[in-house]
Design a protein around this motif. Structure first.
Motif, PDB file in Angstrom:
ATOM      1  N   LEU A  19      24.998  -8.939  15.847  1.00 27.60           N
ATOM      2  CA  LEU A  19      24.125  -9.403  16.924  1.00 27.60           C
ATOM      3  C   LEU A  19      24.004 -10.934  16.912  1.00 27.60           C
ATOM      4  N   THR A  20      23.884 -11.506  15.731  1.00 27.67           N
ATOM      5  CA  THR A  20      23.749 -12.964  15.667  1.00 27.67           C
ATOM      6  C   THR A  20      25.034 -13.635  16.163  1.00 27.67           C
ATOM      7  N   GLU A  21      26.175 -13.018  15.843  1.00 26.74           N
ATOM      8  CA  GLU A  21      27.445 -13.579  16.340  1.00 26.74           C
ATOM      9  C   GLU A  21      27.500 -13.507  17.857  1.00 26.74           C
ATOM     10  N   MET A  22      27.012 -12.377  18.380  1.00 27.06           N
ATOM     11  CA  MET A  22      27.060 -12.160  19.824  1.00 27.06           C
ATOM     12  C   MET A  22      26.212 -13.169  20.594  1.00 27.06           C
ATOM     13  N   ILE A  23      25.056 -13.529  20.017  1.00 28.56           N
ATOM     14  CA  ILE A  23      24.123 -14.333  20.827  1.00 28.56           C
ATOM     15  C   ILE A  23      24.285 -15.840  20.646  1.00 28.56           C
ATOM     16  N   GLU A  24      25.086 -16.263  19.690  1.00 31.38           N
ATOM     17  CA  GLU A  24      25.283 -17.698  19.508  1.00 31.38           C
ATOM     18  C   GLU A  24      25.892 -18.267  20.780  1.00 31.38           C
ATOM     19  N   GLY A  25      25.242 -19.242  21.369  1.00 34.24           N
ATOM     20  CA  GLY A  25      25.753 -19.851  22.595  1.00 34.24           C
ATOM     21  C   GLY A  25      25.384 -19.086  23.863  1.00 34.24           C
ATOM     22  N   MET A  26      24.571 -18.045  23.730  1.00 36.35           N
ATOM     23  CA  MET A  26      24.200 -17.227  24.896  1.00 36.35           C
ATOM     24  C   MET A  26      22.870 -17.721  25.476  1.00 36.35           C
ATOM     25  N   PRO A  27      22.750 -17.776  26.812  1.00 33.64           N
ATOM     26  CA  PRO A  27      21.453 -18.133  27.388  1.00 33.64           C
ATOM     27  C   PRO A  27      20.370 -17.128  26.949  1.00 33.64           C
ATOM     28  N   VAL A  28      19.181 -17.641  26.655  1.00 33.89           N
ATOM     29  CA  VAL A  28      18.101 -16.770  26.185  1.00 33.89           C
ATOM     30  C   VAL A  28      17.803 -15.678  27.218  1.00 33.89           C
ATOM     31  N   ASP A  29      17.943 -16.004  28.500  1.00 34.11           N
ATOM     32  CA  ASP A  29      17.707 -14.987  29.535  1.00 34.11           C
ATOM     33  C   ASP A  29      18.667 -13.810  29.387  1.00 34.11           C
ATOM     34  N   GLU A  30      19.888 -14.108  28.961  1.00 32.27           N
ATOM     35  CA  GLU A  30      20.859 -13.016  28.744  1.00 32.27           C
ATOM     36  C   GLU A  30      20.554 -12.246  27.477  1.00 32.27           C
ATOM     37  N   VAL A  31      20.057 -12.965  26.473  1.00 31.33           N
ATOM     38  CA  VAL A  31      19.677 -12.287  25.218  1.00 31.33           C
ATOM     39  C   VAL A  31      18.619 -11.227  25.535  1.00 31.33           C
ATOM     40  N   LYS A  32      17.715 -11.573  26.452  1.00 28.85           N
ATOM     41  CA  LYS A  32      16.647 -10.628  26.816  1.00 28.85           C
ATOM     42  C   LYS A  32      17.199  -9.353  27.448  1.00 28.85           C
ATOM     43  N   GLN A  33      18.407  -9.458  28.008  1.00 28.49           N
ATOM     44  CA  GLN A  33      18.990  -8.294  28.713  1.00 28.49           C
ATOM     45  C   GLN A  33      19.780  -7.370  27.795  1.00 28.49           C
ATOM     46  N   ILE A  34      19.980  -7.769  26.536  1.00 32.39           N
ATOM     47  CA  ILE A  34      20.764  -6.915  25.636  1.00 32.39           C
ATOM     48  C   ILE A  34      20.027  -5.588  25.434  1.00 32.39           C
ATOM     49  N   THR A  35      20.753  -4.501  25.581  1.00 31.15           N
ATOM     50  CA  THR A  35      20.118  -3.191  25.488  1.00 31.15           C
ATOM     51  C   THR A  35      20.514  -2.487  24.187  1.00 31.15           C
ATOM     52  N   LYS A  36      19.804  -1.419  23.907  1.00 34.16           N
ATOM     53  CA  LYS A  36      20.171  -0.662  22.705  1.00 34.16           C
ATOM     54  C   LYS A  36      21.556  -0.058  22.868  1.00 34.16           C
ATOM     55  N   GLU A  37      21.913   0.282  24.109  1.00 39.71           N
ATOM     56  CA  GLU A  37      23.267   0.812  24.342  1.00 39.71           C
ATOM     57  C   GLU A  37      24.315  -0.239  23.960  1.00 39.71           C
ATOM     58  N   ASP A  38      24.036  -1.497  24.274  1.00 42.49           N
ATOM     59  CA  ASP A  38      24.974  -2.576  23.904  1.00 42.49           C
ATOM     60  C   ASP A  38      25.186  -2.596  22.393  1.00 42.49           C
ATOM     61  N   VAL A  39      24.075  -2.459  21.659  1.00 35.38           N
ATOM     62  CA  VAL A  39      24.167  -2.530  20.193  1.00 35.38           C
ATOM     63  C   VAL A  39      24.918  -1.313  19.653  1.00 35.38           C
ATOM     64  N   LEU A  40      24.606  -0.143  20.182  1.00 30.02           N
ATOM     65  CA  LEU A  40      25.272   1.071  19.685  1.00 30.02           C
ATOM     66  C   LEU A  40      26.760   1.038  20.025  1.00 30.02           C
ATOM     67  N   GLU A  41      27.073   0.487  21.191  1.00 26.63           N
ATOM     68  CA  GLU A  41      28.480   0.341  21.577  1.00 26.63           C
ATOM     69  C   GLU A  41      29.190  -0.643  20.646  1.00 26.63           C
ATOM     70  N   MET A  42      28.495  -1.710  20.315  1.00 24.72           N
ATOM     71  CA  MET A  42      29.044  -2.725  19.422  1.00 24.72           C
ATOM     72  C   MET A  42      29.385  -2.114  18.058  1.00 24.72           C
ATOM     73  N   LEU A  43      28.545  -1.205  17.585  1.00 28.49           N
ATOM     74  CA  LEU A  43      28.796  -0.568  16.291  1.00 28.49           C
ATOM     75  C   LEU A  43      29.948   0.433  16.392  1.00 28.49           C
ATOM     76  N   GLY A  44      30.002   1.130  17.504  1.00 28.69           N
ATOM     77  CA  GLY A  44      31.179   1.928  17.820  1.00 28.69           C
ATOM     78  C   GLY A  44      31.356   3.250  17.100  1.00 28.69           C
ATOM     79  N   ILE A  45      30.341   3.690  16.333  1.00 28.78           N
ATOM     80  CA  ILE A  45      30.469   5.003  15.699  1.00 28.78           C
ATOM     81  C   ILE A  45      29.233   5.833  16.024  1.00 28.78           C
ATOM     82  N   PRO A  46      29.370   7.148  16.051  1.00 24.93           N
ATOM     83  CA  PRO A  46      28.197   7.989  16.321  1.00 24.93           C
ATOM     84  C   PRO A  46      27.197   7.884  15.166  1.00 24.93           C
TER      85      PRO A  46
END
Ligand code: FES
Length: 130
Positions: free
Chosen positions: A71-98
């Motif tokens: 997550l920290t890698e993902m948000i470096e350089g990201m507008p804070v407004d976009e950080v606010k839009q990150i969803t749990k689905e984004d995180v679970l997708e990022m992890l990629g395993i059930p």
């Protein structure tokens, strides 16, 4: 393909990115996983509305640590407004395993802390609101 994600998770656990603290952060927030008591803190500096630097500290299982590292890698350089839009689905997708429900809590701890920080409100990041 799952093997790739497992390796990726282990790599982030063993070699966490952005581990540490920031001396004078613009945003700092910490919270715990109520199921196990593990805690994560995230520090951010923000410049012109964009995440300039981010560090995390605390302790937790492989999934929670890998997830917050990614997550920290993902948000470096990201507008804070976009950080606010990150969803749990984004995180679970990022992890990629059930994940089992207990492990989902681990995976989402970093996001819960991040949201608490960027929204600046205690309790804003109840799991249901992510
Ligand atoms: Fe504590 Fe996973 S067991 S965060």
């Amino acid at each position: 393909m799952e093997d790739f994600y497992r390796e990726y998770i282990l790599d982030h656990y063993r070699n966490p990115r952005n581990r540490g603290t920031i001396e004078a952060p613009d945003i700092t927030y910490e919270d715990s996983n109520p199921l196990c008591g593990d805690e994560i803190r995230i520090d951010l500096t923000v410049r012109d509305g964009v995440v300039d630097d981010v560090k995390f500290s605390g302790r937790g299982c492989a999934i929670s640590q890998a997830s917050v590292s990614m997550l920290t890698e993902m948000i470096e350089g990201m507008p804070v407004d976009e950080v606010k839009q990150i969803t749990k689905e984004d995180v679970l997708e990022m992890l990629g395993i059930p994940l089992t429900p207990v492990r989902v809590k681990c995976a989402l701890l970093g996001l819960k802390v991040l949201k608490g920080g960027v929204y600046g409100i205690d309790g804003a990041a109840d799991d249901e609101d992510l």
